[in-house]
Design a protein around this motif. Structure first.
Motif, PDB file in Angstrom:
ATOM      1  N   UNK A  11      26.995  65.035  52.103  1.00  0.00           N
ATOM      2  CA  UNK A  11      27.550  64.191  53.460  1.00  0.00           C
ATOM      3  C   UNK A  11      27.919  64.315  54.711  1.00  0.00           C
ATOM      4  N   UNK A  12      28.350  65.708  55.089  1.00  0.00           N
ATOM      5  CA  UNK A  12      28.549  65.839  56.356  1.00  0.00           C
ATOM      6  C   UNK A  12      27.586  66.701  56.686  1.00  0.00           C
ATOM      7  N   UNK A  13      27.393  68.058  56.495  1.00  0.00           N
ATOM      8  CA  UNK A  13      25.988  68.916  56.949  1.00  0.00           C
ATOM      9  C   UNK A  13      26.728  69.757  56.599  1.00  0.00           C
ATOM     10  N   UNK A  14      27.532  70.076  55.964  1.00  0.00           N
ATOM     11  CA  UNK A  14      28.336  71.936  56.038  1.00  0.00           C
ATOM     12  C   UNK A  14      29.420  72.269  55.624  1.00  0.00           C
ATOM     13  N   UNK A  15      29.887  73.189  54.995  1.00  0.00           N
ATOM     14  CA  UNK A  15      31.233  73.639  54.042  1.00  0.00           C
ATOM     15  C   UNK A  15      31.855  74.955  54.958  1.00  0.00           C
ATOM     16  N   UNK A  16      32.768  74.954  54.320  1.00  0.00           N
ATOM     17  CA  UNK A  16      33.615  76.709  54.756  1.00  0.00           C
ATOM     18  C   UNK A  16      34.183  76.735  52.771  1.00  0.00           C
ATOM     19  N   UNK A  17      34.133  78.049  52.656  1.00  0.00           N
ATOM     20  CA  UNK A  17      34.532  78.384  51.883  1.00  0.00           C
ATOM     21  C   UNK A  17      35.671  80.303  52.345  1.00  0.00           C
ATOM     22  N   UNK A  18      36.887  80.059  51.552  1.00  0.00           N
ATOM     23  CA  UNK A  18      37.166  81.742  52.484  1.00  0.00           C
ATOM     24  C   UNK A  18      37.759  82.419  50.792  1.00  0.00           C
ATOM     25  N   UNK A  19      37.501  83.667  50.957  1.00  0.00           N
ATOM     26  CA  UNK A  19      37.875  85.047  50.398  1.00  0.00           C
ATOM     27  C   UNK A  19      36.528  85.021  49.127  1.00  0.00           C
ATOM     28  N   UNK A  20      35.172  84.527  49.919  1.00  0.00           N
ATOM     29  CA  UNK A  20      34.103  84.254  48.245  1.00  0.00           C
ATOM     30  C   UNK A  20      33.888  86.546  48.355  1.00  0.00           C
ATOM     31  N   UNK A  21      34.535  86.607  49.241  1.00  0.00           N
ATOM     32  CA  UNK A  21      34.485  88.313  49.079  1.00  0.00           C
ATOM     33  C   UNK A  21      35.331  89.252  49.230  1.00  0.00           C
ATOM     34  N   UNK A  22      35.418  89.877  47.807  1.00  0.00           N
ATOM     35  CA  UNK A  22      37.360  90.564  47.306  1.00  0.00           C
ATOM     36  C   UNK A  22      36.997  91.406  49.456  1.00  0.00           C
ATOM     37  N   UNK A  23      38.861  91.777  49.655  1.00  0.00           N
ATOM     38  CA  UNK A  23      38.498  92.339  50.448  1.00  0.00           C
ATOM     39  C   UNK A  23      38.316  94.353  50.534  1.00  0.00           C
TER      40      UNK A  23
ATOM     41  N   UNK B  12      37.580  82.032  46.045  1.00  0.00           N
ATOM     42  CA  UNK B  12      37.194  82.783  45.382  1.00  0.00           C
ATOM     43  C   UNK B  12      37.404  84.291  45.191  1.00  0.00           C
ATOM     44  N   UNK B  13      37.661  84.403  44.104  1.00  0.00           N
ATOM     45  CA  UNK B  13      37.957  86.121  43.697  1.00  0.00           C
ATOM     46  C   UNK B  13      36.583  86.772  42.907  1.00  0.00           C
ATOM     47  N   UNK B  14      35.500  85.449  43.524  1.00  0.00           N
ATOM     48  CA  UNK B  14      34.643  86.676  42.637  1.00  0.00           C
ATOM     49  C   UNK B  14      33.700  87.638  43.681  1.00  0.00           C
ATOM     50  N   UNK B  15      32.773  89.026  43.322  1.00  0.00           N
ATOM     51  CA  UNK B  15      32.439  89.298  43.854  1.00  0.00           C
ATOM     52  C   UNK B  15      30.418  89.149  44.681  1.00  0.00           C
ATOM     53  N   UNK B  16      30.375  89.371  45.732  1.00  0.00           N
ATOM     54  CA  UNK B  16      28.767  89.139  45.605  1.00  0.00           C
ATOM     55  C   UNK B  16      27.531  89.528  45.538  1.00  0.00           C
ATOM     56  N   UNK B  17      27.935  90.289  44.474  1.00  0.00           N
ATOM     57  CA  UNK B  17      26.807  91.161  43.562  1.00  0.00           C
ATOM     58  C   UNK B  17      26.843  90.240  42.536  1.00  0.00           C
ATOM     59  N   UNK B  18      27.215  89.429  42.103  1.00  0.00           N
ATOM     60  CA  UNK B  18      27.151  88.348  40.748  1.00  0.00           C
ATOM     61  C   UNK B  18      27.495  86.931  40.923  1.00  0.00           C
TER      62      UNK B  18
ATOM     63  N   UNK C 181      36.154  76.956  63.747  1.00  0.00           N
ATOM     64  CA  UNK C 181      36.210  77.523  61.858  1.00  0.00           C
ATOM     65  C   UNK C 181      36.296  78.934  62.736  1.00  0.00           C
ATOM     66  N   UNK C 182      37.407  79.687  61.828  1.00  0.00           N
ATOM     67  CA  UNK C 182      37.794  81.068  62.744  1.00  0.00           C
ATOM     68  C   UNK C 182      36.979  81.727  61.881  1.00  0.00           C
ATOM     69  N   UNK C 183      36.193  83.322  62.293  1.00  0.00           N
ATOM     70  CA  UNK C 183      35.301  83.311  61.610  1.00  0.00           C
ATOM     71  C   UNK C 183      36.877  84.822  60.891  1.00  0.00           C
ATOM     72  N   UNK C 184      37.312  84.556  59.800  1.00  0.00           N
ATOM     73  CA  UNK C 184      37.894  85.292  58.704  1.00  0.00           C
ATOM     74  C   UNK C 184      36.867  86.116  58.000  1.00  0.00           C
ATOM     75  N   UNK C 185      37.811  87.291  57.487  1.00  0.00           N
ATOM     76  CA  UNK C 185      37.227  88.326  56.574  1.00  0.00           C
ATOM     77  C   UNK C 185      36.594  86.903  55.603  1.00  0.00           C
ATOM     78  N   UNK C 186      35.647  87.500  54.713  1.00  0.00           N
ATOM     79  CA  UNK C 186      35.072  86.996  53.515  1.00  0.00           C
ATOM     80  C   UNK C 186      34.698  85.826  53.306  1.00  0.00           C
ATOM     81  N   UNK C 187      35.410  84.611  55.176  1.00  0.00           N
ATOM     82  CA  UNK C 187      34.645  83.600  54.949  1.00  0.00           C
ATOM     83  C   UNK C 187      33.267  83.472  55.135  1.00  0.00           C
ATOM     84  N   UNK C 188      32.490  82.220  53.974  1.00  0.00           N
ATOM     85  CA  UNK C 188      31.326  81.966  54.150  1.00  0.00           C
ATOM     86  C   UNK C 188      30.795  80.200  54.671  1.00  0.00           C
TER      87      UNK C 188
END
Length: 268
Positions: free
Chosen positions: A41-53, A19-25, A235-242
């Protein structure tokens, strides 16, 4: 154990949505109906790049400025240092970490909105979390965690304890429904490890069926015990990962970390 390094993939090879969305919105389209279904179904989900660099960098820099102000937990099985940060929902841009905390507190509502627009039932954990997140009577906090010493880890645990009612109403462990974690680790390298280890869960009804079968087997006096290998996802703690997961359902921990590791968590 059957470990799986996730890279940038989710359950059953489902590619994590970027996602390229900003966390403020915290736009509704941050989530898809697929994410909602995965969470249920699985109890968890991972999303990448939810916060701009650039925003991640600002959050990281504020974390580093607070590094000496965090305190050790001194609890067996965990090695992180913590700080509790009060989040000003009414003034989301007060600081980079306040932006992050406001974003995390907004997620239950967004999950429910996507469910409604997709004509699917929202996850139970999201429904309960939304009620808690939108209750203005409760102050909002976020936990900032730092893993600093070589090999720092957190043993497997569940975030929810129905018997732990310590603390003010609105922030008790017995009230947790949804865990949301955002990572700020600029320049993360695989060698640093410090992965979030999520033990893969089945659908609730399948768990209940297996528990009933185990109970019946014990009542019959059988000596054989079910010895299924536990499967997990690192799950690696990558920057901007949720990472989002059901606080009452998911067993998880942090594998030994060999470089300073930052994470913010909100329990709604």
């Amino acid at each position: 154990d059957d470990g799986v390094d996730d890279g940038s993939r989710g359950v059953d090879g489902v590619k994590n949505r970027k996602s390229s969305g900003t966390p403020t919105t915290a736009q509704t389209w941050l989530f898809s109906s697929e994410h909602v279904e995965q969470l249920e179904a699985f109890g968890f989900v991972v999303l990448d790049d939810v916060v701009p660099e650039q925003a991640v960098r600002q959050m990281y820099e504020q974390c580093e400025s607070l590094a000496d102000k965090l305190f050790p937990v001194n609890q067996e099985g965990r090695d992180d240092d913590l700080a509790s940060i009060k989040i000003d929902i009414e003034n989301p841009t007060a600081s980079p970490l306040n932006v992050a905390g406001t974003f995390l507190w907004s997620l239950p509502r967004k999950l429910c909105e996507v469910s409604s627009s997709s004509s699917i039932s929202p996850p139970k954990c999201a429904l309960a979390a939304r009620e808690r997140a939108e209750n203005t009577a409760y102050p909002k906090f976020a936990q900032l965690a730092k893993y600093d010493k070589q090999g720092a880890r957190y043993d497997p645990h569940v975030d929810y304890d129905p018997n732990n009612a310590e603390g003010p109403e609105g922030s008790r462990i017995c009230e947790r429904n949804l865990t949301a974690i955002l990572y700020f680790n600029l320049g993360y390298e695989t060698e640093a490890e410090g992965c979030l280890r999520v033990f893969l869960n089945q659908k609730q009804e399948e768990q209940e069926e297996e528990q009933e079968e185990d109970k019946e087997a014990k009542e019959r006096g059988g000596e054989q015990q079910q010895q299924q290998q536990q499967k997990f996802l690192d799950i690696q703690p990558l920057p901007g990962r949720l990472v989002l997961f059901d606080s009452r359902r998911i067993l998880h921990g942090v594998t030994p970390s060999f470089k300073r590791r930052w994470a913010m968590t909100v329990w709604s």
